[in-house]
Enzyme design. Structure first.
Site, mmCIF file in Angstrom:
data_model
loop_
_atom_site.group_PDB
_atom_site.id
_atom_site.type_symbol
_atom_site.label_atom_id
_atom_site.label_comp_id
_atom_site.label_asym_id
_atom_site.label_seq_id
_atom_site.Cartn_x
_atom_site.Cartn_y
_atom_site.Cartn_z
ATOM 1 N N SER A 78 29.681 -44.667 -9.533
ATOM 2 C CA SER A 78 30.705 -44.325 -10.519
ATOM 3 C C SER A 78 30.163 -43.462 -11.653
ATOM 4 O O SER A 78 30.899 -43.073 -12.546
ATOM 5 C CB SER A 78 31.331 -45.602 -11.091
ATOM 6 O OG SER A 78 30.343 -46.412 -11.699
ATOM 7 N N THR A 212 32.078 -46.130 -15.618
ATOM 8 C CA THR A 212 31.410 -45.546 -16.776
ATOM 9 C C THR A 212 30.160 -46.316 -17.155
ATOM 10 O O THR A 212 30.161 -47.533 -17.119
ATOM 11 C CB THR A 212 32.342 -45.562 -18.013
ATOM 12 O OG1 THR A 212 33.585 -44.982 -17.688
ATOM 13 C CG2 THR A 212 31.735 -44.814 -19.181
ATOM 14 N N THR A 230 30.235 -40.472 -16.705
ATOM 15 C CA THR A 230 31.036 -40.980 -15.589
ATOM 16 C C THR A 230 31.420 -39.845 -14.658
ATOM 17 O O THR A 230 31.403 -38.672 -15.053
ATOM 18 C CB THR A 230 32.323 -41.651 -16.122
ATOM 19 O OG1 THR A 230 33.057 -42.203 -15.034
ATOM 20 C CG2 THR A 230 33.208 -40.643 -16.844
ATOM 21 N N ARG A 240 41.935 -34.071 -14.156
ATOM 22 C CA ARG A 240 42.128 -35.291 -14.942
ATOM 23 C C ARG A 240 40.901 -35.584 -15.796
ATOM 24 O O ARG A 240 39.764 -35.467 -15.368
ATOM 25 C CB ARG A 240 42.399 -36.465 -14.008
ATOM 26 C CG ARG A 240 42.577 -37.824 -14.711
ATOM 27 C CD ARG A 240 41.282 -38.629 -14.774
ATOM 28 N NE ARG A 240 41.503 -39.989 -15.287
ATOM 29 C CZ ARG A 240 40.536 -40.868 -15.511
ATOM 30 N NH1 ARG A 240 39.275 -40.540 -15.292
ATOM 31 N NH2 ARG A 240 40.816 -42.074 -15.964
ATOM 32 N N VAL A 241 41.135 -35.974 -17.052
ATOM 33 C CA VAL A 241 40.079 -36.400 -17.962
ATOM 34 C C VAL A 241 40.461 -37.778 -18.487
ATOM 35 O O VAL A 241 41.584 -37.990 -18.938
ATOM 36 C CB VAL A 241 39.907 -35.410 -19.131
ATOM 37 C CG1 VAL A 241 38.882 -35.937 -20.133
ATOM 38 C CG2 VAL A 241 39.498 -34.037 -18.611
ATOM 39 N N GLY A 242 39.531 -38.707 -18.429
ATOM 40 C CA GLY A 242 39.785 -40.051 -18.925
ATOM 41 C C GLY A 242 39.266 -40.254 -20.328
ATOM 42 O O GLY A 242 39.118 -39.311 -21.107
ATOM 43 N N ASP A 243 38.960 -41.494 -20.652
ATOM 44 C CA ASP A 243 38.556 -41.829 -22.014
ATOM 45 C C ASP A 243 37.103 -41.482 -22.315
ATOM 46 O O ASP A 243 36.730 -41.264 -23.470
ATOM 47 C CB ASP A 243 38.781 -43.321 -22.280
ATOM 48 C CG ASP A 243 37.883 -44.212 -21.421
ATOM 49 O OD1 ASP A 243 37.689 -43.880 -20.231
ATOM 50 O OD2 ASP A 243 37.388 -45.233 -21.932
ATOM 51 N N THR A 263 34.715 -49.211 -21.089
ATOM 52 C CA THR A 263 34.674 -48.918 -19.664
ATOM 53 C C THR A 263 35.913 -49.493 -19.014
ATOM 54 O O THR A 263 36.456 -50.494 -19.487
ATOM 55 C CB THR A 263 33.400 -49.495 -19.012
ATOM 56 O OG1 THR A 263 33.371 -49.148 -17.626
ATOM 57 C CG2 THR A 263 33.347 -51.009 -19.137
ATOM 58 N N GLY A 264 36.371 -48.857 -17.949
ATOM 59 C CA GLY A 264 37.548 -49.362 -17.259
ATOM 60 C C GLY A 264 38.563 -48.277 -17.001
ATOM 61 O O GLY A 264 38.199 -47.117 -16.764
ATOM 62 N N ASP A 265 39.827 -48.650 -17.054
ATOM 63 C CA ASP A 265 40.905 -47.712 -16.759
ATOM 64 C C ASP A 265 41.143 -46.801 -17.953
ATOM 65 O O ASP A 265 41.893 -47.119 -18.872
ATOM 66 C CB ASP A 265 42.183 -48.478 -16.406
ATOM 67 C CG ASP A 265 43.269 -47.554 -15.871
ATOM 68 O OD1 ASP A 265 43.205 -46.338 -16.131
ATOM 69 O OD2 ASP A 265 44.187 -48.049 -15.189
ATOM 70 N N GLY A 266 40.492 -45.643 -17.920
ATOM 71 C CA GLY A 266 40.549 -44.738 -19.060
ATOM 72 C C GLY A 266 41.924 -44.210 -19.366
ATOM 73 O O GLY A 266 42.235 -43.910 -20.524
#
Length: 352
Positions: A78, A212, A230, A240-243, A263-266
């Protein structure tokens, strides 16, 4: 217990060694500096960051090298190259690093064909007046800074992509499209009528698919740095860009208060700026564990099934963590290094 009571601390350390390297959060959470704390049981990352501090490196150096070690190790698939292919089969990287003294941030998102994402993020601080560079332009910047172009695809990532295609592209991140995205790979077109329903995220993200490394380093003088790296959500839409590369979401550092990393679902967590919020709670005097819990509780009100966790540490070296309890994810493991521990130590906290 006062920090100067060395005999007491020796006793704590002996007990920890007797119990092994896995200790419950709180058993060794008394304040001590310097401290390195990172998400998940990424031991080599913690050890690398700690050795940087021991050799006289800065807090930023420790964060960069620690997270960079996870990029090399491909931590759990990941972080780094060769993992989490997007829905076109390509692996792209997100990373950020933050200086809690100057409040400068360097970040890259959707980085392609460059392996050392957090290294590039550090160069954004050092050689530009910007904060965040994205996509192909971020890769071109990386090359200017001396990073080589390298293929981020591996046999493993190709296999993951092939398996996903053979499973009718399930799961994916589309909604309100035709054909039905729960049964088909598309190509999709938007439905004229948009429907709103509760987001189901726990089925797509779980403890076996976390995404992450987040790290907070606080030096002996209380200087704070933080960072993340990550390869994002597996089978994400390209672009797509997460947190993780977003300051205040993926991580946050402020040498007047402390640092945090999530960490997790950004896609859920970034809406709440959890790392910034946790640091602000600590600024007001809230204990790091409680600060982490308050952040998780806030997100729970809107997304009770979200997958996520956060680590927190204040400028005295006190630390904590919290996570959202969902099926398959009832505890969160993280790493801590400080003078009271003979080596980087895995700790665990029960989710709330």
């Amino acid at each position: 217990m006062a920090a100067g009571r060395g005999g007491d601390w020796q006793g704590v350390t002996v007990v920890l060694l007797f119990l092994g390297v896995l200790t419950p959060a709180g058993a060794a959470s008394a304040a001590a500096l310097p401290v390195v704390i990172n998400t998940w049981a990424f031991r080599t990352a913690a050890d690398t960051a700690w050795r940087v501090l021991e050799s006289g490196g800065s807090e930023l150096d420790a964060v960069e090298r620690g997270c960079g070690q996870c990029e090399i190790d491909q931590c759990d698939g990941s972080v780094g190259y060769g993992g989490s292919p997007d829905e076109s089969g390509e692996t792209t990287l997100d990373a950020m690093i933050m200086d809690g003294n100057t409040m400068e941030v360097g970040a890259v998102a959707d980085l392609r064909r460059v392996k050392n994402a957090i290294g590039v993020a550090r160069k954004v601080i050092e050689y530009t007046k910007h904060t965040l560079l994205v996509g192909e332009s971020a890769s071109l910047f990386a090359v200017k800074m001396g990073f080589p172009y390298e293929d981020l695809t591996t046999q493993k990532s190709l296999s993951l992509y092939s398996e996903w295609l053979n499973q009718s592209c399930q799961p994916n991140y589309w909604k309100n499209v035709v054909p039905d995205s729960s049964k088909s790979c598309g190509p999709y077109k938007r439905r004229e009528e948009v429907t709103y329903k509760e987001e189901q995220t726990s089925s797509q993200r779980n403890i076996h698919n976390h995404d992450t490394i987040g790290m907070v380093v606080i030096g002996a003088s209380g200087t704070v740095a933080s960072g993340t790296s990550t390869n994002g959500a597996i089978h994400k839409l390209p672009g797509r860009v997460g947190d993780s590369p977003i300051a205040g979401a993926g991580s946050y550092a402020d040498s007047t208060a402390g640092g945090a990393a999530a960490t997790g679902d950004g896609d859920i967590m970034m809406r709440f700026l959890p790392s910034y919020q946790a640091v602000e709670y600590m600024r007001m005097g809230t204990d790091p564990t409680l600060a982490c819990q308050k952040v998780i509780s806030r997100i729970q009100k809107y997304a009770p099934k979200f997958f996520g966790a956060i680590i927190c540490a204040n400028t005295t070296g006190s630390y904590g963590a919290a996570c959202n309890k969902i099926p398959g994810f009832t505890q969160f493991h993280f790493m801590v290094s400080n003078p009271l521990l003979s080596r980087p130590t895995e700790q665990v906290v029960d989710c709330i």
